[in-house]
Design an enzyme around this catalytic site. Structure first.
Site, PDB file in Angstrom:
ATOM      1  N   GLU A 163      -5.584  -3.075   4.079  1.00 57.02           N
ATOM      2  CA  GLU A 163      -5.205  -4.455   4.393  1.00 57.02           C
ATOM      3  C   GLU A 163      -5.374  -4.672   5.896  1.00 57.02           C
ATOM      4  O   GLU A 163      -4.609  -4.137   6.689  1.00 57.02           O
ATOM      5  CB  GLU A 163      -3.740  -4.691   4.000  1.00 57.02           C
ATOM      6  CG  GLU A 163      -3.433  -4.370   2.559  1.00 57.02           C
ATOM      7  CD  GLU A 163      -1.983  -3.920   2.351  1.00 57.02           C
ATOM      8  OE1 GLU A 163      -1.059  -4.632   2.781  1.00 57.02           O
ATOM      9  OE2 GLU A 163      -1.776  -2.840   1.784  1.00 57.02           O
ATOM     10  N   HIS A 221      -4.715  -8.322  -0.391  1.00 52.72           N
ATOM     11  CA  HIS A 221      -4.067  -7.109  -0.884  1.00 52.72           C
ATOM     12  C   HIS A 221      -4.803  -6.517  -2.091  1.00 52.72           C
ATOM     13  O   HIS A 221      -4.185  -6.136  -3.089  1.00 52.72           O
ATOM     14  CB  HIS A 221      -2.614  -7.433  -1.243  1.00 52.72           C
ATOM     15  CG  HIS A 221      -1.683  -6.284  -1.127  1.00 52.72           C
ATOM     16  ND1 HIS A 221      -1.812  -5.143  -1.878  1.00 52.72           N
ATOM     17  CD2 HIS A 221      -0.602  -6.087  -0.336  1.00 52.72           C
ATOM     18  CE1 HIS A 221      -0.837  -4.310  -1.566  1.00 52.72           C
ATOM     19  NE2 HIS A 221      -0.083  -4.854  -0.627  1.00 52.72           N
ATOM     20  N   HIS A 233       5.606  -9.175   3.031  1.00 50.37           N
ATOM     21  CA  HIS A 233       4.531 -10.053   2.559  1.00 50.37           C
ATOM     22  C   HIS A 233       4.947 -11.513   2.367  1.00 50.37           C
ATOM     23  O   HIS A 233       4.625 -12.145   1.351  1.00 50.37           O
ATOM     24  CB  HIS A 233       3.940  -9.495   1.263  1.00 50.37           C
ATOM     25  CG  HIS A 233       3.261  -8.154   1.425  1.00 50.37           C
ATOM     26  ND1 HIS A 233       2.608  -7.775   2.570  1.00 50.37           N
ATOM     27  CD2 HIS A 233       3.136  -7.087   0.560  1.00 50.37           C
ATOM     28  CE1 HIS A 233       2.101  -6.557   2.412  1.00 50.37           C
ATOM     29  NE2 HIS A 233       2.422  -6.118   1.220  1.00 50.37           N
TER      30      HIS A 233
HETATM   31  C1  BGC Z   1       3.033  -2.142   1.775  1.00 52.02           C
HETATM   32  C2  BGC Z   1       3.667  -1.231   0.745  1.00 52.02           C
HETATM   33  C3  BGC Z   1       3.957  -2.059  -0.470  1.00 52.02           C
HETATM   34  C4  BGC Z   1       2.654  -2.634  -0.961  1.00 52.02           C
HETATM   35  C5  BGC Z   1       2.813  -3.474  -2.196  1.00 52.02           C
HETATM   36  C6  BGC Z   1       1.773  -2.682   1.211  1.00 52.02           C
HETATM   37  O1  BGC Z   1       1.194  -3.550   2.124  1.00 52.02           O
HETATM   38  O2  BGC Z   1       2.836  -1.500   2.993  1.00 52.02           O
HETATM   39  O3  BGC Z   1       4.849  -0.649   1.238  1.00 52.02           O
HETATM   40  O4  BGC Z   1       4.578  -1.306  -1.471  1.00 52.02           O
HETATM   41  O5  BGC Z   1       2.085  -3.409   0.050  1.00 52.02           O
HETATM   42  O6  BGC Z   1       3.836  -4.319  -2.095  1.00 52.02           O
END
Ligand code: BGC
Length: 375
Positions: free
Chosen positions: A339, A199, A125
């Site tokens: 997402e 998210h 991210h």
């Molecule tokens: C990821 C997860 C992660 C979550 C929060 C998601 O997009 O695929 O692995 O734990 O985001 O960080």
């Protein structure tokens, strides 16, 4: 007449605003002392989306159940402090690159770019300080469809290791049809990679309702294939058929039906934490990606997007230690994320749809979360 929220959250400033209005209120200070605001968008039916300039995060989203009662369907925090310390990206805008980049590096135009390893050996991210930790500049804008807020952010050349000054704009519109539309725009002055998403963690029963986990929500995903991962949750590069696996959501299926199966991919994710390859209809600009029904409240959420993929994540890493709005503890699988995105690790996977953006090009994607109810 609209019934105002009787949901768990909301002693929060801004709640109960006038239908068809947008209200700005203070939300605290970022670690560097910068003031952070909260914008509450209220549509003509009284549905509300509250968005903070910190990370562009959706703080609450109140939509009606089948009896017309508003309930907050997302996880979030009461003030900016929760967002500052939060490592679960609750409700946030994600960039410059949503999801993972393997080994925290990629090559572009023959040059290797090194990123932060903030998730084992990989980048997650956007790195250590992704767009979710930035204070965005907000502007209320006109929209014929409802209440709209434009957020902008300049991600400087070299920020978190990514090349190019990236000008990003995101427009949130809370439509009068009870849809939250998110449009993402970006331009760059050097070749770079971009993958923007939101998210939000959803629980259509209302996370504050004592509803517990999301295993009883009924999910359909418009995907014939998904991208299996390795132990670091990096796609192997394969596009695998969902048929005959727990990843087959082509017909509406409870999220929990196969989540504890001994399927190797489910085990690697600790549940669902995978990118689905969306079935796109030729010539269609925006397509249905997923539909979720919560049987007790009758709330329905459809996800429409122009993106090729969606990460379905079942909150496997939530462990009850996070306390959100109203002090509620966010436990394992108490919410799910859908997402919309390009596939994880695309910069290192030449066969995946490209995430490159060049000077002169205009990045523009749209995702719409449409809310309704059924009996
Ligand atoms: C990821 C997860 C992660 C979550 C929060 C998601 O997009 O695929 O692995 O734990 O985001 O960080």
């Amino acid at each position: 007449m609209t019934t105002m929220a009787a949901s768990g959250a909301s002693s929060l400033a801004g709640a109960g605003a006038k239908p068809g209005s947008t209200k700005k209120s203070p939300f605290g200070k970022a670690p560097d002392g910068e003031e952070v605001d909260l914008y509450t968008l209220t549509n003509k039916n009284g549905a509300e989306a509250a968005i903070t300039t910190y990370g562009g995060s959706v703080v609450w989203l109140k939509v009606p159940d089948r009896d017309g009662k508003l309930g907050d369907v997302v996880l979030g925090f009461d003030s900016v402090d929760g967002y500052v310390s939060n490592t679960s990206y609750l409700g946030a805008l994600i960039g410059r690159y949503g999801n993972r980049i393997g080994h925290a590096e990629f090559k572009l135009d023959g040059k290797t770019y090194t990123l932060a390893k903030n998730n084992g050996e990989n980048t997650l991210h956007g790195g250590t300080k992704g767009f979710n930790k930035a204070v965005w500049t907000a502007k209320e804008i006109e929209s014929k469809d409802g209440q709209a807020l434009e957020l902008s952010y300049l991600s400087k050349d070299g920020e978190e290791g990514f090349p190019g000054n990236l000008h990003v704009r995101v427009i949130y519109t809370l439509e009068d049809s009870n849809a939250l539309k998110i449009e993402y725009f970006a331009t760059t002055d050097k070749d770079t990679v971009v993958n923007l998403t939101n998210h939000s963690y959803f629980n259509l029963a209302g996370p504050g309702s004592g509803s517990g986990d999301i295993l009883g929500h009924i999910l359909m995903i418009e995907a014939d294939k998904f991208t299996p991962v390795d132990s670091g949750l990096i796609p192997t590069g394969e596009l695998r058929d969902v048929a005959g696996t727990p990843f087959d959501f082509r017909k509406p299926t409870p999220i929990g039906a196969r989540i504890d199966s001994d399927d190797e991919q489910i085990k690697l994710g600790g549940g669902y934490d995978h990118n689905f390859v969306l079935r796109r209809k030729a010539g269609e600009a925006i397509s249905l990606a997923a539909r979720v029904v919560e049987p007790k409240t009758g709330r329905v959420m459809e996800v429409w997007t122009t993106q090729p993929g969606v990460q379905f994540y079942t909150g496997n890493f939530l462990d009850g230690s996070l306390h959100g709005k109203g002090g509620i503890s966010y436990t394992k699988r108490s919410a799910f994320c859908l997402e919309t995105q390009h596939f994880p690790d695309s910069p290192n996977k030449p066969k995946f749809p490209s995430t490159e953006l060049k000077p002169g090009e205009h990045y523009h994607t749209t995702t719409i979360y449409k809310f309704s109810t059924e009996k």
